[in-house]
Design a protein around this motif. Sequence first.
Motif, PDB file in Angstrom:
ATOM      1  N   LEU A  76       6.056   2.562  -8.789  1.00  0.00           N
ATOM      2  CA  LEU A  76       4.791   3.272  -8.987  1.00  0.00           C
ATOM      3  C   LEU A  76       3.658   2.586  -8.225  1.00  0.00           C
ATOM      4  CD1 LEU A  76       3.344   5.593 -10.367  1.00  0.00           C
ATOM      5  CD2 LEU A  76       3.016   4.129 -12.373  1.00  0.00           C
ATOM      6  N   VAL A  77       3.615   1.259  -8.275  1.00  0.00           N
ATOM      7  CA  VAL A  77       2.599   0.510  -7.520  1.00  0.00           C
ATOM      8  C   VAL A  77       2.782   0.741  -6.025  1.00  0.00           C
ATOM      9  CG1 VAL A  77       1.739  -1.795  -6.939  1.00  0.00           C
ATOM     10  CG2 VAL A  77       2.326  -1.249  -9.306  1.00  0.00           C
ATOM     11  N   GLU A 115      -0.161   2.099  -3.734  1.00  0.00           N
ATOM     12  CA  GLU A 115      -0.811   1.148  -2.835  1.00  0.00           C
ATOM     13  C   GLU A 115      -0.283   1.183  -1.412  1.00  0.00           C
ATOM     14  OE1 GLU A 115      -0.744  -2.753  -4.491  1.00  0.00           O
ATOM     15  OE2 GLU A 115      -1.879  -2.188  -6.295  1.00  0.00           O
ATOM     16  N   ALA A 116       1.038   1.356  -1.245  1.00  0.00           N
ATOM     17  CA  ALA A 116       1.621   1.330   0.102  1.00  0.00           C
ATOM     18  C   ALA A 116       1.642   2.714   0.746  1.00  0.00           C
ATOM     19  CB  ALA A 116       3.039   0.758   0.053  1.00  0.00           C
ATOM     20  N   LEU A 117       1.959   3.744  -0.062  1.00  0.00           N
ATOM     21  CA  LEU A 117       2.049   5.100   0.496  1.00  0.00           C
ATOM     22  C   LEU A 117       0.776   5.917   0.275  1.00  0.00           C
ATOM     23  CD1 LEU A 117       5.690   6.135  -0.540  1.00  0.00           C
ATOM     24  CD2 LEU A 117       4.918   4.995   1.551  1.00  0.00           C
ATOM     25  N   ASN A 118      -0.113   5.424  -0.596  1.00  0.00           N
ATOM     26  CA  ASN A 118      -1.361   6.134  -0.909  1.00  0.00           C
ATOM     27  C   ASN A 118      -1.100   7.567  -1.381  1.00  0.00           C
ATOM     28  OD1 ASN A 118      -3.173   3.965  -0.123  1.00  0.00           O
ATOM     29  ND2 ASN A 118      -2.603   4.431   2.001  1.00  0.00           N
ATOM     30  N   LEU A 169      13.659  -3.535   4.120  1.00  0.00           N
ATOM     31  CA  LEU A 169      12.551  -4.160   4.853  1.00  0.00           C
ATOM     32  C   LEU A 169      11.628  -3.111   5.458  1.00  0.00           C
ATOM     33  CD1 LEU A 169      11.183  -6.704   5.989  1.00  0.00           C
ATOM     34  CD2 LEU A 169      12.743  -6.559   7.950  1.00  0.00           C
ATOM     35  N   ILE A 170      12.220  -2.127   6.122  1.00  0.00           N
ATOM     36  CA  ILE A 170      11.409  -1.069   6.739  1.00  0.00           C
ATOM     37  C   ILE A 170      10.672  -0.282   5.652  1.00  0.00           C
ATOM     38  CG2 ILE A 170      11.465   1.011   8.173  1.00  0.00           C
ATOM     39  CD1 ILE A 170      14.003  -0.099   9.477  1.00  0.00           C
ATOM     40  N   TYR A 171      11.357  -0.038   4.558  1.00  0.00           N
ATOM     41  CA  TYR A 171      10.768   0.690   3.426  1.00  0.00           C
ATOM     42  C   TYR A 171       9.533  -0.043   2.899  1.00  0.00           C
ATOM     43  CZ  TYR A 171      10.536   2.624  -1.363  1.00  0.00           C
ATOM     44  OH  TYR A 171      10.124   3.183  -2.543  1.00  0.00           O
ATOM     45  N   GLY A 172       9.640  -1.371   2.787  1.00  0.00           N
ATOM     46  CA  GLY A 172       8.525  -2.156   2.276  1.00  0.00           C
ATOM     47  C   GLY A 172       7.342  -2.210   3.213  1.00  0.00           C
ATOM     48  N   LEU A 173       7.596  -2.037   4.513  1.00  0.00           N
ATOM     49  CA  LEU A 173       6.527  -2.160   5.505  1.00  0.00           C
ATOM     50  C   LEU A 173       5.882  -0.823   5.867  1.00  0.00           C
ATOM     51  CD1 LEU A 173       8.179  -4.750   7.953  1.00  0.00           C
ATOM     52  CD2 LEU A 173       6.427  -5.191   6.205  1.00  0.00           C
ATOM     53  N   THR A 174       6.593   0.278   5.630  1.00  0.00           N
ATOM     54  CA  THR A 174       6.079   1.574   6.083  1.00  0.00           C
ATOM     55  C   THR A 174       4.958   2.098   5.184  1.00  0.00           C
ATOM     56  OG1 THR A 174       6.708   3.797   6.787  1.00  0.00           O
ATOM     57  CG2 THR A 174       7.682   2.997   4.751  1.00  0.00           C
ATOM     58  N   SER A 175       4.113   2.926   5.771  1.00  0.00           N
ATOM     59  CA  SER A 175       3.076   3.649   5.018  1.00  0.00           C
ATOM     60  C   SER A 175       3.255   5.158   5.160  1.00  0.00           C
ATOM     61  CB  SER A 175       1.684   3.239   5.511  1.00  0.00           C
ATOM     62  OG  SER A 175       1.443   1.862   5.285  1.00  0.00           O
ATOM     63  N   ILE A 176       4.390   5.557   5.724  1.00  0.00           N
ATOM     64  CA  ILE A 176       4.676   6.967   5.967  1.00  0.00           C
ATOM     65  C   ILE A 176       5.540   7.503   4.839  1.00  0.00           C
ATOM     66  CG2 ILE A 176       5.634   8.643   7.591  1.00  0.00           C
ATOM     67  CD1 ILE A 176       5.296   6.485   9.793  1.00  0.00           C
ATOM     68  N   PRO A 177       5.008   8.386   3.998  1.00  0.00           N
ATOM     69  CA  PRO A 177       5.758   8.862   2.820  1.00  0.00           C
ATOM     70  C   PRO A 177       7.104   9.486   3.143  1.00  0.00           C
ATOM     71  CG  PRO A 177       3.442   9.461   2.641  1.00  0.00           C
ATOM     72  CD  PRO A 177       3.633   8.917   4.023  1.00  0.00           C
ATOM     73  N   VAL A 183       2.535  -5.591  -3.348  1.00  0.00           N
ATOM     74  CA  VAL A 183       3.820  -4.943  -3.559  1.00  0.00           C
ATOM     75  C   VAL A 183       4.716  -5.010  -2.330  1.00  0.00           C
ATOM     76  CG1 VAL A 183       3.117  -2.610  -2.849  1.00  0.00           C
ATOM     77  CG2 VAL A 183       4.882  -2.903  -4.619  1.00  0.00           C
ATOM     78  N   ARG A 184       4.130  -5.063  -1.136  1.00  0.00           N
ATOM     79  CA  ARG A 184       4.974  -5.145   0.070  1.00  0.00           C
ATOM     80  C   ARG A 184       5.773  -6.443   0.092  1.00  0.00           C
ATOM     81  NH1 ARG A 184       3.869  -1.081   3.589  1.00  0.00           N
ATOM     82  NH2 ARG A 184       1.798  -0.110   3.507  1.00  0.00           N
TER      83      ARG A 184
END
Length: 408
Positions: free
Chosen positions: A240-241, A245-248, A299-307, A372-373
């Motif tokens: 949820l965080v 926070e990461a995907l807005n 790793l990519i999941y944690g760094l991405t901001s693209i939903p 969270v990242r």
Amino acid sequence: MKKVPFYSFLVTKTSLALAEVIYIMVITTFIYQKTESALIASMFPLFQAIANLVAGLLSPLIYIKFPFSKLFMSLPGFRAILLTLLLIGFEAIITHIYVLLIHVLIISFVGGLEKPILCSLIPKIVLKDDLVKANGSISVTSQSAQIAGYSFTGLSVLKFGHYPTLFFNIVLVWIAVLCIFITSKYIIENDEKVTENQSRWELMKEGWIFLWKNSTLRMVTLMDVIEGVAGSIWIGAITLVYVKEALNQGEQWWGFINASYYIGSIIGGLLTLLLAKLIQKHLIVSMAVGSLLFSLFTLIYGLTSIPILALLLCVAMGPAYQIRDVAQQTAFQINIESQHLPKVYASQGILLSLVTGFSIFLMGFISDMIGVRAVYILGSILIFISAVLSLSLIQVGKRKSFDGDLNL
């Protein structure tokens, strides 16, 4: 593969997987609605964890006293009776929440004894060459049942109420007991005998001794522990965080993320069935490749901001995880005699439960303190370490002449 016992056991595992989800959701929502206290509602999983821990510690003493087939039949049957009594006395019990929690404690204790027994059955009814296919089949059906449970139980509680939904849960459990009775007819007993000078303490230690002395079991368990720590990155609060926070994105994306991962898991299970023979021949390579891909996607999941990319990565993680998980389960099963499996699974379960409890706190702390990242970056590193460790099993296999089993 012996079709009758396997398919009856497949129905057992599927029914129990669905029943477990329904049971947890019904009891949790009921306690919360009754008390309006998140603290009291949280006592339900806490009681479950305590009961499972005690059951894991005492299980060797029980396993050694009774034949496997009797435990295989009686423990699920006894738990089904307890659940039925809960249903019959529901109206009376619900007026006393703590009576309900005590009843849940007893049911969870029996379930804690039952789980290692069920996990140990596959090698007794499936040939070694079919273990990957069997484990993959159970994974697909169990995952599908869990998705259905999480998707529809909440709606069922709202529309029909707690009592009818719990009744359906009881029906599923008794279906599982019936299938267990059918499966038990095909079990060949090979129970361990107790020497006269074995104390209770020695019996309780045996599962741990097997885990430590057998280098393959020790390494696979170490990998499971590391992956257990990493697995806490997928708890609901962290997800949820991440969504916010990461995907807005709004909270609805929390559901999208969970659904994507479950879809990926089902696809992964089907892929495992398709590649069963290849995975069976190359268990260690399958573990390593699955873990490496899972690490990279995390790793990519944690760094991405693209939903949308996050959803696609969740789907991609499913096959990677399933291939790794099925290969590890199979390696575990073929490297110890089947009569020792229940107490070894019980010991491993205690260890993984303790690690999971600690790691949930750890990941929550990191998320609050660093972000969270960082949680997902740490998770990917841990999974990568597990992949590297899996390669060390090649040398273990060569030293112990496991080539015939692990097909390195």
